[in-house]
Design a protein around this motif. Structure first.
Motif, PDB file in Angstrom:
ATOM      1  N   PHE E 100       0.808  -1.219   0.000  1.00 31.50           N
ATOM      2  CA  PHE E 100       0.000   0.000   0.000  1.00 31.50           C
ATOM      3  C   PHE E 100       0.842   1.269   0.000  1.00 31.50           C
ATOM      4  CE2 PHE E 100      -2.928  -3.146   1.746  1.00 31.50           C
ATOM      5  CZ  PHE E 100      -3.963  -2.993   0.854  1.00 31.50           C
ATOM      6  N   ALA E 101       2.107   1.126   0.296  1.00 29.16           N
ATOM      7  CA  ALA E 101       2.949   2.312   0.407  1.00 29.16           C
ATOM      8  C   ALA E 101       2.939   3.162  -0.847  1.00 29.16           C
ATOM      9  CB  ALA E 101       4.366   1.904   0.742  1.00 29.16           C
ATOM     10  N   VAL E 102       2.832   2.536  -2.009  1.00 27.45           N
ATOM     11  CA  VAL E 102       2.961   3.325  -3.235  1.00 27.45           C
ATOM     12  C   VAL E 102       1.643   3.504  -3.958  1.00 27.45           C
ATOM     13  CG1 VAL E 102       5.369   2.726  -3.610  1.00 27.45           C
ATOM     14  CG2 VAL E 102       3.582   1.259  -4.525  1.00 27.45           C
ATOM     15  N   ILE E 103       0.572   2.956  -3.397  1.00 31.38           N
ATOM     16  CA  ILE E 103      -0.715   3.083  -4.086  1.00 31.38           C
ATOM     17  C   ILE E 103      -1.383   4.390  -3.673  1.00 31.38           C
ATOM     18  CG2 ILE E 103      -3.007   2.093  -4.328  1.00 31.38           C
ATOM     19  CD1 ILE E 103      -1.777  -0.620  -3.927  1.00 31.38           C
ATOM     20  N   PRO E 104      -1.703   5.220  -4.646  1.00 30.45           N
ATOM     21  CA  PRO E 104      -2.407   6.455  -4.290  1.00 30.45           C
ATOM     22  C   PRO E 104      -3.859   6.130  -3.956  1.00 30.45           C
ATOM     23  CG  PRO E 104      -2.089   6.318  -6.648  1.00 30.45           C
ATOM     24  CD  PRO E 104      -1.452   5.088  -6.078  1.00 30.45           C
ATOM     25  N   PHE E 105      -4.223   6.418  -2.719  1.00 28.65           N
ATOM     26  CA  PHE E 105      -5.587   6.067  -2.310  1.00 28.65           C
ATOM     27  C   PHE E 105      -6.517   7.268  -2.331  1.00 28.65           C
ATOM     28  CE2 PHE E 105      -4.841   7.894   1.816  1.00 28.65           C
ATOM     29  CZ  PHE E 105      -3.490   7.685   2.052  1.00 28.65           C
ATOM     30  N   GLY E 106      -6.056   8.367  -2.857  1.00 28.25           N
ATOM     31  CA  GLY E 106      -6.918   9.543  -2.983  1.00 28.25           C
ATOM     32  C   GLY E 106      -6.149  10.633  -3.697  1.00 28.25           C
ATOM     33  N   SER E 107      -6.799  11.746  -3.974  1.00 27.87           N
ATOM     34  CA  SER E 107      -6.106  12.784  -4.724  1.00 27.87           C
ATOM     35  C   SER E 107      -5.117  13.525  -3.829  1.00 27.87           C
ATOM     36  CB  SER E 107      -7.106  13.754  -5.330  1.00 27.87           C
ATOM     37  OG  SER E 107      -7.875  14.374  -4.332  1.00 27.87           O
ATOM     38  N   SER E 108      -5.574  14.532  -3.116  1.00 26.16           N
ATOM     39  CA  SER E 108      -4.665  15.221  -2.215  1.00 26.16           C
ATOM     40  C   SER E 108      -5.492  16.034  -1.237  1.00 26.16           C
ATOM     41  CB  SER E 108      -3.704  16.129  -2.983  1.00 26.16           C
ATOM     42  OG  SER E 108      -4.439  17.103  -3.670  1.00 26.16           O
ATOM     43  N   ILE E 109      -4.860  16.382  -0.128  1.00 22.00           N
ATOM     44  CA  ILE E 109      -5.549  17.141   0.911  1.00 22.00           C
ATOM     45  C   ILE E 109      -4.703  18.359   1.231  1.00 22.00           C
ATOM     46  CG2 ILE E 109      -6.196  17.140   3.340  1.00 22.00           C
ATOM     47  CD1 ILE E 109      -7.015  14.276   3.043  1.00 22.00           C
ATOM     48  N   PRO E 110      -5.301  19.549   1.233  1.00 26.99           N
ATOM     49  CA  PRO E 110      -4.531  20.740   1.580  1.00 26.99           C
ATOM     50  C   PRO E 110      -4.293  20.815   3.079  1.00 26.99           C
ATOM     51  CG  PRO E 110      -6.797  21.319   1.099  1.00 26.99           C
ATOM     52  CD  PRO E 110      -6.700  19.841   0.914  1.00 26.99           C
ATOM     53  N   ILE E 111      -3.049  21.085   3.443  1.00 26.75           N
ATOM     54  CA  ILE E 111      -2.705  21.217   4.857  1.00 26.75           C
ATOM     55  C   ILE E 111      -1.879  22.479   5.024  1.00 26.75           C
ATOM     56  CG2 ILE E 111      -1.247  20.274   6.699  1.00 26.75           C
ATOM     57  CD1 ILE E 111      -2.168  17.547   5.949  1.00 26.75           C
ATOM     58  N   THR E 112      -2.215  23.223   6.027  1.00 25.28           N
ATOM     59  CA  THR E 112      -1.475  24.454   6.284  1.00 25.28           C
ATOM     60  C   THR E 112      -0.381  24.146   7.295  1.00 25.28           C
ATOM     61  OG1 THR E 112      -3.557  25.592   6.047  1.00 25.28           O
ATOM     62  CG2 THR E 112      -1.668  26.875   6.834  1.00 25.28           C
ATOM     63  N   TRP E 113       0.812  24.549   6.954  1.00 24.56           N
ATOM     64  CA  TRP E 113       1.919  24.274   7.855  1.00 24.56           C
ATOM     65  C   TRP E 113       3.008  25.305   7.621  1.00 24.56           C
ATOM     66  CZ3 TRP E 113       7.007  22.551   6.961  1.00 24.56           C
ATOM     67  CH2 TRP E 113       7.692  22.230   8.159  1.00 24.56           C
ATOM     68  N   ASN E 114       3.544  25.823   8.732  1.00 23.43           N
ATOM     69  CA  ASN E 114       4.583  26.856   8.625  1.00 23.43           C
ATOM     70  C   ASN E 114       4.101  28.060   7.835  1.00 23.43           C
ATOM     71  OD1 ASN E 114       6.640  26.128  10.190  1.00 23.43           O
ATOM     72  ND2 ASN E 114       8.057  25.561   8.528  1.00 23.43           N
ATOM     73  N   GLY E 115       2.800  28.286   7.913  1.00 31.42           N
ATOM     74  CA  GLY E 115       2.271  29.462   7.258  1.00 31.42           C
ATOM     75  C   GLY E 115       1.955  29.268   5.791  1.00 31.42           C
ATOM     76  N   VAL E 117       0.214  26.875   2.642  1.00 29.36           N
ATOM     77  CA  VAL E 117      -0.725  25.786   2.339  1.00 29.36           C
ATOM     78  C   VAL E 117      -0.064  24.875   1.324  1.00 29.36           C
ATOM     79  CG1 VAL E 117      -2.972  25.194   1.410  1.00 29.36           C
ATOM     80  CG2 VAL E 117      -2.686  27.272   2.758  1.00 29.36           C
ATOM     81  N   ARG E 118      -0.071  23.611   1.640  1.00 35.13           N
ATOM     82  CA  ARG E 118       0.495  22.692   0.660  1.00 35.13           C
ATOM     83  C   ARG E 118      -0.452  21.527   0.440  1.00 35.13           C
ATOM     84  NH1 ARG E 118       5.406  19.493   2.670  1.00 35.13           N
ATOM     85  NH2 ARG E 118       6.457  21.490   2.938  1.00 35.13           N
ATOM     86  N   ASP E 119      -0.473  21.076  -0.808  1.00 33.96           N
ATOM     87  CA  ASP E 119      -1.283  19.904  -1.121  1.00 33.96           C
ATOM     88  C   ASP E 119      -0.498  18.657  -0.772  1.00 33.96           C
ATOM     89  OD1 ASP E 119      -3.730  20.676  -1.890  1.00 33.96           O
ATOM     90  OD2 ASP E 119      -3.235  20.906  -4.007  1.00 33.96           O
ATOM     91  N   VAL E 120      -1.040  17.885   0.157  1.00 32.84           N
ATOM     92  CA  VAL E 120      -0.354  16.649   0.515  1.00 32.84           C
ATOM     93  C   VAL E 120      -0.969  15.525  -0.299  1.00 32.84           C
ATOM     94  CG1 VAL E 120       0.089  15.004   2.332  1.00 32.84           C
ATOM     95  CG2 VAL E 120       0.168  17.439   2.815  1.00 32.84           C
ATOM     96  N   PRO E 121      -0.192  14.924  -1.190  1.00 31.17           N
ATOM     97  CA  PRO E 121      -0.766  13.843  -1.992  1.00 31.17           C
ATOM     98  C   PRO E 121      -1.114  12.650  -1.110  1.00 31.17           C
ATOM     99  CG  PRO E 121       1.591  13.992  -2.341  1.00 31.17           C
ATOM    100  CD  PRO E 121       1.210  15.149  -1.467  1.00 31.17           C
ATOM    101  N   LEU E 122      -2.214  11.999  -1.455  1.00 32.77           N
ATOM    102  CA  LEU E 122      -2.642  10.868  -0.627  1.00 32.77           C
ATOM    103  C   LEU E 122      -1.990   9.576  -1.122  1.00 32.77           C
ATOM    104  CD1 LEU E 122      -6.341  11.791   0.004  1.00 32.77           C
ATOM    105  CD2 LEU E 122      -4.402  11.915   1.535  1.00 32.77           C
TER     106      LEU E 122
END
Lengths: 117, 485, 174, 515, 350
Positions: E100-115, E117-122
């Protein structure tokens, strides 16, 4: 520059090596000679061949290290080919062992003495 | 620089045309075996035709091809012809035997052709990777051929031993390539030569070790003492017609590769720093091979040890490493090919078969019962001894002469001392053939047209080249001149 | 100590220990398994060396195919422990062990002390340089340009090996 | 490099001479084994023709030419392996021509005798002798060192077969010993040839193996060898030849080979092959290495003296006729060697005459012993006795040959021995005295042989049915007898033939020996 | 690229979260339910109710089964190789979980960090050799079975192991070749790239239907499911490689099999059915991300159902038929497919 985990780094760029290349070379050399020892000391043809496979892989590590040191893909290409050749060798080798076993019921090298060593 | 993507010029194809022909012919044979079994009698002819066609394509232009991966030259053409000649002799002499034993599958010929293709590719290779691939193609085919009589324990045992030791040697070859690559930054001989020339490479211990490993692996293929252990067992257990190939052309190929490696990685002065190493191999091989051969009672085993000794003479040429010496080595190898192949074919024709041992005693009385094959064997024994007017003499003349001219008289003396010992066992074969009454009836396979052709070919080569060696010498000279530097 | 260092230490220790185990262990199956672990260590090392493609290849081909083939043959031939009876050539073995230890130690020493290569590690030619992003397209491109001949030669080699293996392992004779 | 255009009957007489027998052997290949008459015909035809050609060569040869000019009259010179300066260079002078005649004559005789005897695998036998003849003739006329070496080795193989196939009980041992001894010497010479070529090339800048180029360079001092190198080279050459001669203590192969060889083999072995050793010394060892020759002459002379006495002494103790004759050869050839190393015109020309003479007489002796053996299958003297009455012709011929061998004045042996002893006397009285002892001894044992075998009471019953020589055997023996007598009575033509050769040999050997 | 000290830590943290999520989904949610699902589906197909007593709709049946297995006596036969006997079930389970480590299980989720916003790929690890990684792992799955077979020291087990090794090697080739078509089309070995390509163009199952068929069949063989479960074939081999296993060790094999099944379904979904994507739908933002996970889950579940369906419908092959099929039908088919795809891609000039 901060080291990055290689898995993560692969996409972003090749990180600098913090492990000295000589360490890789040392591991490769040691593995190679462990393989040599196995090939010379084992009595079972199959185990001898296993040791030889280890030798091949140790060489692959050397190639990869040198390729990395030089930033040169040629070393990786060679490894690609070596792996393929090893597969071919394995197929033939194992077939020979099977044939020998059928003819002699053993693949102990010390007992393979129809032809005087 | 990276070469063009998926771009092959007609010059590239021409340079490997013989290999292509051989590879395709091998595939054709496999298909024929699968779908046209009844035509099995035609298989040898297909293989021979393939050799003929490959030879027709053998006149390719010199120069590098495939973005410098290979280098075609007079030298590679020379080796091409040797490889083809060895295949032809092996096929001619082996057909009847295999047919009798019902072992005449198309794969036998296919493997021979492929092995030859690998051999010639190996010699053409400038990139050590190509050399390695050629070497492996050649060797793997030979591993299979060694165990061709897979229901005969001895044959499979020979296959196993050859395989294990061959794979072991291959690993060392790779180790050497890796080390040289790491230190000098390329796997290409031309690039290595350029890199080594302008650097401190010759004093570098790792480069030295790398070259040593490569040479050791090649010495294994050539069967030089102390890398010879496989030869006697493999020769003894392997199908005799295949030994006719194994014992000749592959050795020539490995020698040429060794020369190329030394040319690239030995400093100017032609390999002088490697001389002690090569000279030691030569002396050990000559003395050990000849002395142990004296004690053998199995013809094939004896020929194996004799082969070790013969390659010792080649090693004298390598240790000398002057241009005339290399020329001599080529001539020697060509002569050795005709001679040794003939010897094995004759042994196959005069012995009980592949399922039995080949004791010397079985040759007794064959001079009367099978004069033709016995004459061939006799002639090849004389040629192996190096007696004129056979081609064996010419080879030794050139090699020893080169050694003497390079002030290596002691090597030449070791060589003649070895020749003297060798007369003891070579002439013993002649003695058994002509001067001894048989003790038991040996069921030798019938001679057919093909084996007759093989005998005539080999005899002609041995005698004509022994008396009028000029064409061979001239060709060897151009071949040697095509080496770099 | 950097993360790379730790991973390297772990992976190489794994590789070396199990390589030794492979030699020491008497049961062929366990030898094979030890080698599998060694290959894993090697794969990790390959990743450290920026060769993930090779690492994957190594696992697929060696661990996934070749060693399975070994296991298959071991089970087919029902190979048990190596013979325990008296060693036929004890002196031979001791001598080769000594020789291996000596040469291995020597070589390891030489490798460590070798210093800078005679041909310096300058910026490599552009074509062969491992690019920052993705090495696979480069390898593919090289495979079909500079290594085209090698690639084709390899195909013959593989065919030949397949044919050879097939014919040797056939049981019946015609 | 002078080359000679090909003209079959002109200058290329020598090629014809050398290869005619080989062609005969080749023709024999296509004759069925059983066709004995055809085989006989072909064998005699080709050996006869060869003899005729050699006589033709004698007629064409001008014995008055001096020095290297002598070689020019019949010389054939073509490139063979031009890159290394190896040439197909054939030439004769008086020395080689006399031995060529001996060779062709003896071969013809041997084949004639063979026709009259029952011989297994007759085709092979004839073919082997024809090939052997090619080897011998080639060795005699080749002046290129490599070519010489080739012919030299070519002689080995047929002889190996002749002894090995048609020999006696211990033939294998004998033939292997013969081959290994000879080969040991010749291989050493081979390396020496290569080394000398290298020396010559460095000295003169020309790649050549031609003796005609080497000798002037060697004598002129151009080679500039150190004494050590010269000594090594000299010994490498000399050993090859001394083994062949064979000089004591290298002689041990000879009795074995002679005893085991079939009649023809013994005849050729004693008649020609041994002479090739002495020929080699004269032709190569002496002119090329004059200093070493001078230095080692005493040593070799002592060996030769030991050989003379030892050979004679051992011969006297033999019970086997062939062994006796064999040891007598050891003794006689040692005398020839002594003559050669005396290096004066008298001794050397004596040596040459003795070479021819010994070839004739010893050949005859072996032939006649062979005649007896063919009928009785034993060579023990004790098995005969008083057979003169049964075989008067054999007895007569045997007696003549014996007397010739002993050196009875009026027969050929006398001329040679007398000249040698005379020449040696000039060098050392002691040597001469010891050598003379050997001569006396030879008279004793040879006459004893005749006495024991032919005279006296006929005690062995098996000899009753002994038949005398048949026509073939007589045809083979008579020419030899004729020459034994002719050369004894009138040796002048032979002496005249070899005079200039001997002269030049003695000359060149003297050049550097003077202080 | 300037990196602050805590960036790797943050990345690592993200990875851990993703791993936990995926494992929770598969091990805790999907896997137990599969036991139930299999029995219910078999009931459905055989026209009977299936387990329906424990909990509503028999949903707790899985828990009961697991508890039962854990309570049972753990019998370890005397002559087994203890180490390997214990290791084997674990080895079966591991590759599936790591896949499962390399299978993309979704598109991406935006997360705000260090000021920022970055899209974290799922996807846990977006490695550039993604598919090779999966192949590497699936090829290792066989070790569990083979070792179980060998270490049991039982002829049935051994035969099961032999069969499994031969079978898996045979079908791996066809699988690899058919999958290669997908990557030629997408031009990358990365699985997210494959999904994105399908999202932008077309689900691979349509243009590469042949490849899909071969791949799916190969998956059956790789997971040792009926009709390819020759390594356990109870009719001939009692229970093949797990004849000697009982209690929890036995349960682990089962878990391994189901985990493999889930992983295989996820891979097929990713390669041929557009992964988390739906045609014409753009999954953006937090809710888009979550929705894409749901889409992925549904597609995977559908595939799992297909597996179950086949299992209870088709009979088992004979061993020689299996090998013939692999080498003489599917391998050539996959060759053909690969060449066709390559030719098409080359012709279209990409």
């Amino acid at each position: 520059m901060t080291p990055a985990l290689p898995g993560a780094a692969a996409g972003a760029g090749v990180a600098a090596m913090t492990v000295p290349p000589a360490a890789f070379l040392l591991v490769g050399t040691l593995l190679f000679f462990i393989g040599v020892a196995g090939a010379l000391l084992k009595r079972n043809a199959l185990s001898m061949f296993l040791s030889i496979e280890l030798m091949m892989n140790a060489v692959n590590l050397l190639f990869l290290t040198y390729a990395r040191m030089r930033g040169d893909a040629a070393g990786q290409m060679v490894v690609f080919f070596v792996i393929a050749v090893a597969a071919a060798e394995a197929a033939v080798g194992l077939a020979i062992f099977v044939a020998l076993f059928r003819a002699r019921m053993t693949i102990d090298v010390d007992k393979a003495n129809l032809l005087k060593w | 620089m990276s070469g063009p993507f998926l771009h092959v010029t007609s010059a590239d194809l021409a340079a490997v045309a013989p290999e292509i022909v051989l590879a395709l012919a091998g595939m054709l044979l496999i298909l024929l075996d699968a779908f046209a079994r009844p035509a099995r009698r035609a298989f040898p002819y297909v293989a021979l035709a393939a050799c003929a066609v490959a030879n027709l394509f053998g006149n390719y232009p010199s120069g590098s091809a495939f973005s410098g991966a290979i280098q075609a030259s007079e030298l590679t053409r020379f080796v091409d012809l040797l490889a083809l000649a060895a295949v032809v002799l092996s096929v001619l002499g082996g057909g009847a035997l295999l047919e009798r034993d019902r072992k005449d599958q198309g794969e036998f010929y296919a493997l021979l052709l492929w092995s030859a293709a690998g051999l010639t590719l190996m010699v053409k290779g400038t990139d050590l990777l190509v050399v390695f691939l050629g070497l492996e193609t050649m060797s793997i085919a030979l591993y299979v051929l060694a165990a061709w009589y897979r229901d005969v324990p001895e044959a499979t045992e020979a296959g196993m031993k050859y395989f294990l030791m061959g794979a072991f040697a291959s690993a060392f070859f790779l180790y050497g390539v890796a080390t040289v690559y790491g230190r000098l930054g390329s796997t290409r001989l031309d690039a290595l030569q350029a890199a080594a020339a302008g650097s401190s490479a010759y004093g570098d211990p790792l480069v030295t070790i790398g070259v040593l490993a490569i040479l050791a692996a090649l010495a294994f293929k050539i069967a030089l003492v102390p890398f010879h252990a496989w030869a006697p067992d493999v020769y003894q257990g392997m199908t005799t017609p295949a030994v006719a190939f194994l014992s000749t052309a592959p050795k020539a190929g490995a020698v040429v590769v060794a020369v190329k490696v030394l040319m690239a990685l030995a400093p100017a002065g032609l390999g002088v720093p490697w001389r002690p190493f090569l000279a030691a191999l030569a002396i050990l091989s000559i003395l050990f091979g000849n002395v142990v051969a004296l004690a053998q009672r199995d013809v094939k085993r004896m020929l194996a040890y004799s082969g070790i000794a013969q390659m010792g003479y080649v090693a004298i040429g390598l240790a000398t490493f002057t241009r005339p010496a290399l020329e001599g080595v080529l001539v020697f190898l060509a002569g050795y090919l005709a001679t040794n192949a003939a010897a094995f074919l004759a042994v196959a024709a005069l012995s009980g078969g592949e399922r039995e041992p080949h004791p010397l005693a079985d040759l007794a009385g064959m001079g009367r019962r099978r004069p033709f094959a016995a004459t061939v064997l006799t002639l090849s024994m004389l040629s192996l001894t190096g007696l004129p007017p056979t081609v064996g003499f010419i080879g030794k003349l050139l090699v020893f002469r080169a050694a003497v001219d390079a002030q290596l008289v002691s090597l030449a003396l070791v060589g003649i001392f070895g020749s003297l010992i060798s007369a003891g066992y070579y002439l013993r074969v002649v003695y058994f053939l002509w001067m001894k009454e048989p003790t038991r009836e040996v069921e030798a396979p019938a001679e057919d047209v093909l084996s007759g052709a093989a005998y005539i070919l080999a005899m002609t080569a041995m005698l004509v080249l022994g008396v009028l060696p000029r064409p061979l010498l001239d060709w060897a000279r151009t071949a040697a001149l095509s080496l770099p530097r | 100590m950097s993360a790379q260092m730790i991973v390297f230490a772990l992976a190489s220790a794994l590789a070396l220990v199990f390589a030794l185990l492979m030699v020491v262990v008497k049961t062929p199956v366990k030898s094979v398994l030890s080698l599998v672990v060694t290959f894993f260590g090697l794969a990790v090392l390959s990743i450290l060396l920026a060769a993930p493609f090779i690492a994957a290849l190594q696992v697929i081909v060696y661990a996934g195919a070749i060693l399975v083939l070994f296991l298959f043959v071991i089970m087919l031939l029902n190979l048990q422990k190596e013979a325990t009876e008296k060693d036929a050539r004890p002196i031979h073995r001791v001598l080769s062990l000594v020789a291996v230890l000596a040469s291995g130690g020597l070589l390891a020493g030489v490798t460590l002390r070798a210093g800078a290569p005679p041909v310096p590690l300058t910026a490599p030619a552009a074509a062969y340089a491992i690019p920052a992003a993705d090495e696979i397209p480069l390898l593919g491109r090289l495979l079909f340009s500079d290594y085209l001949l090698a690639f084709e030669a390899l195909s013959v080699l593989l065919l030949l090996a397949a044919v050879g293996a097939l014919i040797l392992s056939k049981r019946r004779f015609e | 490099m002078p080359t000679t255009p090909f003209s079959p009957l002109g200058a290329d007489l020598l090629s014809t001479l050398v290869f005619l027998p080989a062609v005969g052997a080749l023709v024999l290949l296509f004759v069925p084994d059983g066709a004995r008459k055809t085989i006989q015909g072909i064998g005699l035809l080709f050996s006869g023709a060869t003899f005729a050609v050699s006589v033709l060569a004698l007629l064409r040869f001008n014995p008055d030419l001096v020095g290297s000019e002598a070689f020019r009259s019949l010389m054939v010179d073509r490139p063979w392996i031009p890159r290394f300066g190896i040439r197909y260079l054939l030439a004769v002078d008086g020395l080689s021509l006399s031995l060529v005649l001996l060779t062709t004559l003896l071969t013809l005789s041997v084949l004639l005798v063979a026709c009259g005897q029952k011989i297994d695998r007759f085709k092979g036998y004839v073919a082997a002798f024809l090939v052997l003849e090619t080897g011998m003739l080639g060795s005699l006329v080749a002046l290129d060192m490599i070519l010489f070496y080739v012919f030299w080795e070519v002689m080995l193989i047929p002889m190996y077969f002749i002894i090995g196939i048609w020999g006696g009980k211990r033939r294998i041992y004998a033939t292997m010993k013969f081959v290994l001894f000879t080969l040991a010497g010749s291989l050493l010479m081979f390396v020496a040839i290569l080394f000398a070529a290298n020396v010559n090339a460095q000295a003169t800048g020309i790649q050549t193996f031609s003796l005609l180029d080497w000798v002037p360079a060697a004598l002129g001092g151009a080679w500039g060898l150190t004494p050590r190198s010269e000594a090594l080279l000299f010994w490498a050459f000399a050993l090859a030849f001394l083994v062949k001669v064979p000089l004591w203590p290298l002689h041990t192969w000879l009795p074995d080979a002679h005893v085991e060889a079939p009649t023809g083999g013994s005849v050729i072995l004693a008649g020609v092959l041994l002479k090739l050793g002495t020929y080699g010394l004269l032709r190569f060892a002496l002119p090329l290495f004059p200093n070493a020759t001078a230095r080692y002459t005493p040593f070799i002379a002592v060996l030769a003296l030991i050989g003379i006495v030892y050979g004679a002494w051992v011969a006297a103790a033999q019970k086997d006729m062939k062994k006796l004759v064999a040891y007598s050869s050891v003794s006689h050839l040692a005398l020839v060697v002594l003559g050669i190393f005396a290096v004066n015109a008298t001794a050397v020309s004596g040596a040459v005459v003795q070479m021819v003479g010994h070839g004739l007489t010893t050949g005859l002796l072996f032939m006649l012993v062979g005649v007896l053996y063919d009928r009785r299958h034993t060579r023990e003297m004790a098995d005969y006795g008083g057979v003169a009455s049964q075989v008067p012709v054999t007895t007569t011929l045997f007696l003549i040959a014996t007397l010739g061998s002993i050196g009875l004045p009026g027969l050929n042996g006398f001329v040679g021995e007398f000249l040698i002893l005379g020449g040696v006397f000039k060098v050392s009285v002691l040597w001469c005295a010891v050598a003379a002892t050997g001569m006396v001894l030879s008279a004793i044992y040879l006459l004893t042989l005749v006495q024991k075998v032919f005279w006296g009471p006929s005690t062995v019953a098996a000899n009753r049915g002994l038949t005398d020589m048949n026509g073939w055997e007589l045809a083979g023996a008579l020419p030899l007898i004729a020459f034994v007598v002719i050369l004894g009575v009138y040796p002048a033509p032979l002496l005249n033939l070899v005079k200039n050769s001997v002269e030049s040999i003695v000359q060149v050997a003297r050049v550097r020996m003077l202080p | 690229m300037t990196l602050t000290l805590s960036e790797p830590l943050f990345n690592a943290l993200l990875a851990v979260v993703k791993i936990l999520f995926v494992w929770a989904m598969t091990l805790a949610a999907l896997l137990p339910n599969l036991i139930w699902a299999e029995r219910r589906v078999s009931g459905l197909i055989q026209d009977r109710p299936g387990p329906n007593r424990v909990g509503p709709l028999g949903l707790f049946q899985a828990v009961a089964d697991v508890l039962k297995l854990m309570m049972k006596e753990d019998v370890v036969p005397l002559y087994v190789d203890k180490v390997l006997f214990t290791l084997a079930p674990l080895i079966t389970l591991t590759p599936a979980l790591v896949t499962f480590a390399v299978i993309p299980f979704g598109s991406s989720i935006p997360i705000t960090w260090n000021g920022a916003v970055r899209d974290v790929p799922l996807v846990i690890a977006d490695v550039n050799v993604g598919i090779l990684y999966i192949f590497a792992l699936t090829s290792l799955a066989v070790y569990g079975i083979v070792l179980a077979g060998w270490s049991s020291n039982d002829k049935y087990s051994l035969l099961g192991g032999v069969r499994a090794s031969a079978q898996i090697i045979s079908y791996e080739l066809a699988m690899g070749f058919s999958a290669a078509g997908v990557f030629i089309a997408a031009g990358s070995l990365r699985l997210p790239a494959v999904v994105e390509w399908q999202h932008a163009h077309l689900w691979n199952v349509v243009p590469q239907f042949l490849g899909f068929v071969v791949f799916a069949v190969a998956i059956f063989a790789e997971t040792n499911r009926i009709p390819f479960d020759l390594s356990e074939a109870e009719a001939e081999l009692v229970a093949g490689y797990h004849t000697e296993y009982s209690s929890f060790r036995f349960a682990m094999f089962f878990m391994g099999e189901y985990a493999n099944l889930i992983a295989a379904s996820a891979v097929v979904t990713t390669l041929y059915f557009g992964g988390w994507s739906l045609p014409g739908v753009a999954f953006t933002g937090l809710w888009g991300g979550l929705a894409s996970i749901a889409v992925f889950a549904v597609k995977t579940a559908a595939f799992i159902f297909l597996f179950l369906w086949v299992r209870w419908t088709l009979p088992r092959f004979r061993y020689d038929q299996l090998m013939e099929l692999g080498w003489k039908v599917f391998l050539p088919l996959s060759f053909f497919h690969l060449i066709a795809v390559a030719a098409f891609v080359a012709a279209s000039g990409r």
